[in-house]
Design an enzyme around this catalytic site. Structure first.
Site, PDB file in Angstrom:
ATOM      1  N   LYS A  13      -6.841   9.617  -8.045  1.00  0.00           N
ATOM      2  CA  LYS A  13      -6.959  10.738  -7.083  1.00  0.00           C
ATOM      3  C   LYS A  13      -5.879  11.785  -7.392  1.00  0.00           C
ATOM      4  O   LYS A  13      -5.568  12.008  -8.553  1.00  0.00           O
ATOM      5  CB  LYS A  13      -6.878  10.210  -5.646  1.00  0.00           C
ATOM      6  CG  LYS A  13      -7.833   9.031  -5.418  1.00  0.00           C
ATOM      7  CD  LYS A  13      -8.017   8.668  -3.981  1.00  0.00           C
ATOM      8  CE  LYS A  13      -8.859   7.414  -3.894  1.00  0.00           C
ATOM      9  NZ  LYS A  13      -9.287   7.089  -2.558  1.00  0.00           N
ATOM     10  N   SER A 219     -10.707  -0.743  -1.130  1.00  0.00           N
ATOM     11  CA  SER A 219      -9.567  -1.631  -0.857  1.00  0.00           C
ATOM     12  C   SER A 219      -9.572  -2.893  -1.723  1.00  0.00           C
ATOM     13  O   SER A 219      -9.239  -3.974  -1.239  1.00  0.00           O
ATOM     14  CB  SER A 219      -9.506  -1.973   0.630  1.00  0.00           C
ATOM     15  OG  SER A 219      -9.297  -0.809   1.399  1.00  0.00           O
TER      16      SER A 219
HETATM   17  C1  PEP Z   1     -11.566   4.843  -4.354  1.00  0.00           C
HETATM   18  O1  PEP Z   1     -10.812   5.788  -4.383  1.00  0.00           O
HETATM   19  O2  PEP Z   1     -12.677   4.944  -4.896  1.00  0.00           O
HETATM   20  C2  PEP Z   1     -11.141   3.624  -3.677  1.00  0.00           C
HETATM   21  C3  PEP Z   1     -11.983   2.624  -3.645  1.00  0.00           C
HETATM   22  O3  PEP Z   1      -9.886   3.608  -3.121  1.00  0.00           O
HETATM   23  P1  PEP Z   1      -9.099   2.309  -2.558  1.00  0.00           P
HETATM   24  O4  PEP Z   1      -9.155   1.254  -3.635  1.00  0.00           O
HETATM   25  O5  PEP Z   1      -7.705   2.783  -2.308  1.00  0.00           O
HETATM   26  O6  PEP Z   1      -9.807   1.861  -1.319  1.00  0.00           O
END
Ligand code: PEP
Length: 258
Positions: A13, A219
């Protein structure tokens, strides 16, 4: 049965400037070995400003991690201030491009038809799309999750030949699980990934439905990845938070050792 090599992808991100990104990739590659890479494919998706630096690190040290992008514009070129084309990404040796992430859909109002145009642009430049689909908690509670995902797949894949669909990656990411710590249970994640595969069977036929790789995202952490990866229809993970630090990312890639 078609063998599908798992793909673990780190979506950074808007984190890590290019100095931090270089350090992170060097540390990650130091912790991974040939066994890890023979067992699973790995991709990193840094911000645009880091791509050139990471390309140089990966290529100069022959590190078998694929370079990925988080986003692209669907047009070849033009007056689109702030955007980056797929031709530009191809020149940086980007191999995988995330498209339709829920943050792009929700914050930047990306539509299914734009997602579809981006997928075509990604293929035009020889790269592989990672198409994200997923439902909100309200849609899940209303019993609409399966329909939502089916529609995202039908619209996102319109006009894409079945050979191309078979080479794609779909990331099933329940929106309520992204960045919240509320991971889907392995059984729920499996059920929805099986649904995704079934939709691909209906849309594109048997062969693409067997070869397409389906990631779970939401997550994913070193402590829960092994149980998710044991599921029949889960071929990898798209990871945000837990892929930001090298040690944690390396443990995700080495999930088989747990
Ligand atoms: C994502 O950004 O696609 C994501 C799944 O983030 P996280 O693993 O932090 O939930």
């Amino acid at each position: 049965m078609t063998e599908r090599k798992p793909l673990i992808s780190g979506n950074w991100k808007m984190h890590h400037n290019h100095f931090q990104a270089i350090q992170m990739v060097q540390s990650l590659s130091y912790q991974l070995n040939n066994d890890d890479y023979s067992y699973c494919d790995v991709s990193v998706h840094p911000p645009f400003t880091d791509l050139r630096s990471i390309q140089t690190v990966l290529e100069s040290d022959n590190i078998p991690i694929s370079l990925g992008a988080q986003h692209c514009h669907e047009q070849e070129k033009g007056a689109f201030t702030g955007e980056v084309s797929t031709g530009m990404l191809e020149k940086l040796n980007v191999k995988l491009v995330i498209v339709g992430h829920s943050e792009r859909r929700e914050i930047f109002n990306e539509t299914d038809s734009q997602v579809n145009a981006k997928i075509k642009a990604i293929f035009k430049h020889g790269m592989t799309p990672i198409l994200c689909v997923g439902e909100t908690i309200d849609e899940r509670d209303a019993g609409d999750a399966e329909t939502k995902i089916k529609n995202q797949l039908i619209e996102g894949l319109q006009g894409i030949g079945k050979d191309r669909v078979g080479k794609m990656v779909i990331a099933y990411e329940p929106i309520w699980a992204i960045g919240t710590g509320a991971t889907a249970t392995p059984a729920d994640a499996q059920e929805m990934c099986a649904h995704v595969r079934n939709c691909i069977l209906e849309i594109s036929g048997k062969s693409p439905s067997e070869s397409i790789r389906i990631q779970y995202g939401g997550s994913v952490k070193p402590v829960n990845i092994a149980d998710l990866m044991m599921q029949n229809d889960i071929d990898g993970a798209l990871v945000g938070g837990a892929a930001l630090e090298a040690e944690s990312f390396a443990r995700l890639v080495q999930y088989r050792l747990q």
